[in-house]
Write a protein that holds these residues in place. Structure first.
Motif, short mmCIF file in Angstrom:
data_model
loop_
_atom_site.label_atom_id
_atom_site.label_comp_id
_atom_site.label_asym_id
_atom_site.label_seq_id
_atom_site.Cartn_x
_atom_site.Cartn_y
_atom_site.Cartn_z
N ILE A 67 0.83 -1.22 0.00
CA ILE A 67 0.00 0.00 0.00
C ILE A 67 0.86 1.27 0.00
N ASP A 68 2.07 1.16 -0.51
CA ASP A 68 2.99 2.29 -0.71
C ASP A 68 3.45 2.96 0.58
N TYR A 69 3.66 2.18 1.62
CA TYR A 69 4.24 2.68 2.85
C TYR A 69 5.55 1.95 3.09
N ASP A 70 6.41 2.57 3.87
CA ASP A 70 7.62 1.92 4.35
C ASP A 70 7.44 1.64 5.83
N CYS A 71 7.77 0.44 6.25
CA CYS A 71 7.77 0.10 7.66
C CYS A 71 9.22 0.23 8.13
N VAL A 72 9.43 1.04 9.15
CA VAL A 72 10.79 1.36 9.58
C VAL A 72 10.96 0.98 11.05
N GLN A 73 12.07 0.34 11.36
CA GLN A 73 12.40 0.06 12.75
C GLN A 73 13.58 0.91 13.16
N ASP A 74 13.41 1.61 14.25
CA ASP A 74 14.46 2.46 14.80
C ASP A 74 14.78 1.89 16.19
N LYS A 75 15.67 0.92 16.21
CA LYS A 75 15.99 0.23 17.46
C LYS A 75 16.68 1.15 18.46
N GLU A 76 17.43 2.11 17.97
CA GLU A 76 18.13 3.04 18.85
C GLU A 76 17.15 3.83 19.72
N ASN A 77 16.02 4.24 19.13
CA ASN A 77 15.02 5.02 19.87
C ASN A 77 13.83 4.18 20.32
N GLY A 78 13.84 2.88 20.03
CA GLY A 78 12.76 2.00 20.44
C GLY A 78 11.45 2.30 19.74
N LEU A 79 11.52 2.51 18.42
CA LEU A 79 10.33 2.84 17.63
C LEU A 79 10.18 1.90 16.44
N VAL A 80 8.94 1.66 16.09
CA VAL A 80 8.59 1.08 14.80
C VAL A 80 7.54 2.02 14.24
N TYR A 81 7.73 2.46 13.00
CA TYR A 81 6.77 3.39 12.44
C TYR A 81 6.61 3.15 10.94
N ILE A 82 5.52 3.71 10.42
CA ILE A 82 5.29 3.65 8.98
C ILE A 82 5.35 5.07 8.44
N ARG A 83 5.77 5.17 7.17
CA ARG A 83 5.84 6.48 6.52
C ARG A 83 5.54 6.31 5.04
N THR A 84 5.14 7.38 4.45
CA THR A 84 4.90 7.39 3.02
C THR A 84 5.47 8.66 2.44
N SER A 85 5.99 8.57 1.26
CA SER A 85 6.53 9.76 0.59
C SER A 85 5.47 10.42 -0.28
#
Length: 160
Positions: A67-85
């Motif tokens: 669905i044109d999103y990126d799933c991103v894991q940021d282990k340093e900050n303890g986050l998982v998030y989605i983003r779209t351009s």
């Protein structure tokens, strides 16, 4: 990877989920990410979901790429998030909500310098109201109900 390959990859990964509970968790967490955009490891209500996403990251990544999103894991900050351009799902804040959010951030950094033993920083409504009043942006001063509504919205958006 083209869309057809991504869908095929996603189907293969979904079939690897062993129990109905895992499939339900995937569905629930995917909807939660679409609704809230991110999960925070240290928040009690997000913690187990955060670890489920990490364990099944390629599944979530495949699903969201369909669905044109990126799933991103940021282990340093303890986050998982989605983003779209593609500039979708933007939240518009009012000037007052923006000022509150920025003022809370400033107050957080002031309190953080004082080094709290816990990870919780507490700012009272009176202190926040005084900080906003000192900015001289809003004349006359805002009512407490306006603060309550704005703070509820910021909390619902997980900004505070």
């Amino acid at each position: 990877m083209n869309l057809e390959e991504t869908v095929s990859n996603f189907n293969a990964q979904v079939s690897e989920l062993k129990t109905e509970e895992e499939k339900f968790s995937f569905s629930r967490i995917a909807n939660k990410l679409l609704n809230e955009t991110f999960l925070i490891k240290i928040k009690k209500r997000d913690s187990s979901d955060y670890y489920f996403v990490l364990e099944n990251f390629s599944l979530f990544d495949s699903f969201f790429s369909i669905i044109d999103y990126d799933c991103v894991q940021d282990k340093e900050n303890g986050l998982v998030y989605i983003r779209t351009s593609l500039d979708r799902n933007r939240v518009r804040l009012t000037k007052f909500e923006t000022v509150l959010c920025l003022q809370l951030r400033l107050d957080y950094f002031k309190l953080h310098k004082e080094a709290s033993a816990t990870e919780k920083m507490i700012v009272t409504l009176e202190v926040l109201e005084e900080s906003v009043r000192n900015t001289s942006i809003f004349n006359p001063a805002k009512k407490i109900t306006e603060y309550s509504e704005a703070l509820r919205k910021l909390k619902r958006l997980k900004l505070i």
